[in-house]
Design an enzyme around this catalytic site. Structure first.
Site, short mmCIF file in Angstrom:
data_model
loop_
_atom_site.label_atom_id
_atom_site.label_comp_id
_atom_site.label_asym_id
_atom_site.label_seq_id
_atom_site.Cartn_x
_atom_site.Cartn_y
_atom_site.Cartn_z
N ARG A 177 11.53 -5.42 0.16
CA ARG A 177 11.48 -5.26 1.61
C ARG A 177 12.66 -5.97 2.25
O ARG A 177 13.04 -7.07 1.84
CB ARG A 177 10.14 -5.79 2.16
CG ARG A 177 8.98 -4.95 1.66
CD ARG A 177 7.65 -5.32 2.22
NE ARG A 177 6.60 -4.51 1.60
CZ ARG A 177 5.31 -4.73 1.72
NH1 ARG A 177 4.88 -5.74 2.45
NH2 ARG A 177 4.43 -3.95 1.12
N ASP A 213 -1.37 -4.94 -7.11
CA ASP A 213 -1.75 -3.93 -6.13
C ASP A 213 -2.73 -2.93 -6.72
O ASP A 213 -2.48 -2.37 -7.80
CB ASP A 213 -0.48 -3.20 -5.66
CG ASP A 213 -0.63 -2.56 -4.29
OD1 ASP A 213 -1.66 -2.79 -3.65
OD2 ASP A 213 0.29 -1.85 -3.88
#
Length: 672
Positions: free
Chosen positions: A388, A408
């Site tokens: 990111r 995740d």
């Protein structure tokens, strides 16, 4: 005088109309403001008929917010004593403190901070009253004609509060607070919503100015650069000292400092901001954490998947991330573009993006073949490497990164299955965090803003949002855990519940998260065959237990001050021979420990014995095993623990069994 009926601190009372909080709470010096039907108000405000009133105490969370916001006015007054032409920005309270932004002042030096703090103390001792006045827009403009930023706030009447600073912009009224000296003279004023303390004297001596930094008006780099001055304020001097001690302890525990001291990880400039490398000791710590979390997912029926770290941009358009999340994704790279001899493009390239999230690719795995209701819930799990584009100024060690790993998972289920799936995940969160010694936490429910602000950042119908939010709220309430609202904090595709865990210093960190997503199944055309043969949409439940693995390691490092529990410690046992003659003996003990899966180092260095012991203590090794002549003769070792106490003559078989059991049971203390 007519009477009114009100409820004050849970009891019903009849008061004369026009009675103020100042009058009612006159005998309670600790009361500094009042909550009127849930809204904080000055004590000087009249108590309305039928209202529910609660006292706001100085050392309560609400009282501290008012104390800190009042301190910003004192700071700004002190600044304008030094710089009469200073332009006032905004001055909100923040966690544990406050700040105020100023334009047209000199660079802030440590000497200036000390001078301003002295001036603030004099203002506090004067006992100036904070007096609220409702003004028209014209009056506000006239009174603040020399303050360009205040005039801009007045002009931007858009129905919001500027930077949490208590400036009512576009509401039913504009208010100015006067600082009134004991002789009745107005000595300073500011555009502000309030509320404030009745008097500066109540600020007391529990405040300090802490630092300064550059800032931009309204946080926009295109606007004027300002000087931001920070401070902290507490209900008493003792509370201030305790806070300052916590800051010192936090500095001692800073994971960036400990990462270097313990040789765990580093942030080479050659690689770039927000990107870490893990050294061997940090690598084994990370492996222990990741191995644990992968095993726990497998126990609960999750299936492991792997996805690339780069993808065509179209995938993220489909998911909605590029339209709503582009500013946090790395710029695209062009692939397969062709040129002629002159450099002209003969074949257009394709934009590829670094993966910022794993869910779009998991959707493709779900969609790769037909799914039946019998397949659901389908639990996909990945240790996904994501990137990111955080601004270089906000990256911070392992806790705010550009490259990180998420544990995740995405569970695809029917709407009817969703509540039980979420309930199981909350239980999973509890077990995982408790295993790491982070069992003190509450839940936070992030939703769309109920006031309708920033609705363009969210996708989906009101009905879908209401249903998803209700499901999450109902399940959270059923757990009995404390639940805190976070309006406006949801992801663009659905509401979120996060676990807010406290560390050893009482600081709160966001850890595990679960999100209810009704949007991506629609955008990707995900379906399953229902029992009746019809095609239906699944619900997608996002969750991460650790969040970012790197961030979790940063938090854990500070929580334990680098003294990790034995099951996580990079080196679990340090063996130290009293003299070279016992090297062979300690090597054999080390071999037997390694056979039991224990991480061992043997200090065969030329350092003196005392320095070897100090080295092991500095590296925060859980157990140092010492062996000399008596130990070798008795087939024993001497234990030295991290707290400095020692246990001599422990038989080797017993020592190995105790160590192995302690590690196997994942005990989070050094006690046997």
């Amino acid at each position: 005088m007519p009477l009114i009926d009100v409820t004050i601190d849970g009891e019903t009372h009849q008061l004369e109309a026009g009675t103020t909080g100042t009058t009612w709470f006159a005998g309670r010096r600790e009361v500094v403001a009042m909550s009127v039907d849930g809204t904080a108000k000055d004590l000087s405000a009249p108590i309305p008929d039928g209202a529910r009133i609660e006292a706001i105490i100085l050392d309560s969370p609400a009282g501290l917010e008012i104390l800190r916001h009042s301190a910003t006015h004192v700071l700004a007054q002190a600044v304008q004593q030094v710089f009469p032409e200073a332009n006032l920005g905004v001055g909100p309270f923040i966690t544990d403190g406050f700040y105020y932004d100023f334009g047209n002042i000199d660079a802030v030096t440590p000497e200036l901070l000390r001078d301003l703090e002295k001036r603030m103390k004099r203002i506090v001792k004067q006992g100036q009253r904070f007096v609220r006045r409702v003004v028209s827009e014209e009056e506000a403009r006239r009174e603040l004609a020399d303050q360009p930023y205040k005039l801009e706030l007045i002009a931007s009447k858009g129905g919001h509060t500027a930077e949490g600073a208590g400036v009512e912009v576009g509401g039913a009224e504009l208010t100015i607070y006067d600082n009134v000296a004991p002789d009745g003279t107005v000595v300073w004023k500011d555009l502000c919503r309030g509320p404030h303390l009745p008097s500066t004297r109540l600020i007391g001596n529990g405040f300090a100015l802490t630092k300064s930094s550059a800032a931009y008006w309204k946080g926009d780099q295109a606007n004027d650069q300002l000087q931001r001055i920070y401070g902290t304020a507490w209900a008493s001097k003792d509370d201030l000292v305790a806070y300052q001690e916590r800051l010192k302890e936090a500095e001692r525990r800073d994971h960036r400092r400990l990462g270097a001291e313990l040789d765990l990880f580093s942030f080479p400039e050659e690689i770039g901001p927000g990107l870490a490398v893990f050294h061997p000791k940090g690598g084994i710590l990370r492996h222990a954490i990741e191995d644990f979390i992968v095993t726990e997912h497998l126990k609960r029926g999750f299936e492991i998947v792997y996805t690339p770290e780069i993808s065509k941009g179209g995938l993220f358009h489909t998911s909605g991330h590029l339209p709503h999340y582009a500013d946090t994704m790395f710029p695209p790279m062009t692939v397969d573009e062709e040129h002629d001899e002159d450099g002209a493009v003969t074949r257009a390239g394709q934009a590829y993006y670094l993966k910022a999230m794993n869910c779009p690719m998991h959707n493709l795995i779900y969609r790769s073949r037909g799914r039946s209701y019998r397949d659901l819930p389908l639990r996909l799990f990945e240790m996904g490497h994501d990137y990111r584009y955080e601004k270089s100024g906000v990256v911070q060690g392992l806790t705010r990164m550009r490259g990180f790993t998420q544990d995740d998972s995405h569970i695809y289920c029917t709407p009817e299955q969703a509540p039980e799936v979420i309930r199981e995940l909350l239980g999973f969160f509890d077990e995982v965090l408790s295993a790491f010694g982070l069992s003190d936490f509450h839940l936070e429910l992030s939703t769309r803003d109920p006031e309708g602000n920033n609705q363009d950042k969210f996708i989906g119908s009101d009905e879908d949002w209401a249903q998803a939010t209700q499901v999450l709220q109902d399940v959270c309430v059923s757990t009995g855990l404390d639940l805190v609202a976070d309006p406006g904090g949801a992801a663009f595709y659905g509401p979120k519940v996060s676990v807010q865990a406290k560390d050893a210093l009482g600081r709160t960190w966001q850890m595990s998260t679960v999100q209810y997503d009704f949007n991506q199944p629609e955008r990707f055309g995900l379906e399953y065959t229902a029992r009746d043969g019809s095609r239906r949409r699944p619900v997608m439940i996002h969750s991460a237990k650790l969040g970012s693995v790197e961030r979790f390691i940063g938090v854990l490092t500070e929580h334990y001050a680098g003294a990790f529990p034995a099951w996580l410690a990079p080196v679990q046992v340090e063996l130290v021979p009293v003299a070279e003659a016992f090297d062979g003996y300690v090597d054999e003990v080390a071999r037997r420990l390694r056979a039991e899966g224990v991480r061992v180092e043997v200090d065969h260095s030329d350092d003196r014995f005392g320095k070897k012991i100090r080295n092991a203590a500095t590296q925060k090794v859980p157990w140092t095993l010492i062996a000399g002549g008596e130990d070798a003769e008795a087939h024993a070792v001497s234990f030295r623990f991290r707290d400095g106490h020692q246990e001599n003559g422990v038989p080797v078989d017993e020592a190995i069994a105790r160590i192995a059991a302690h590690i196997r049971d994942r005990v989070n203390t050094d006690e046997w």
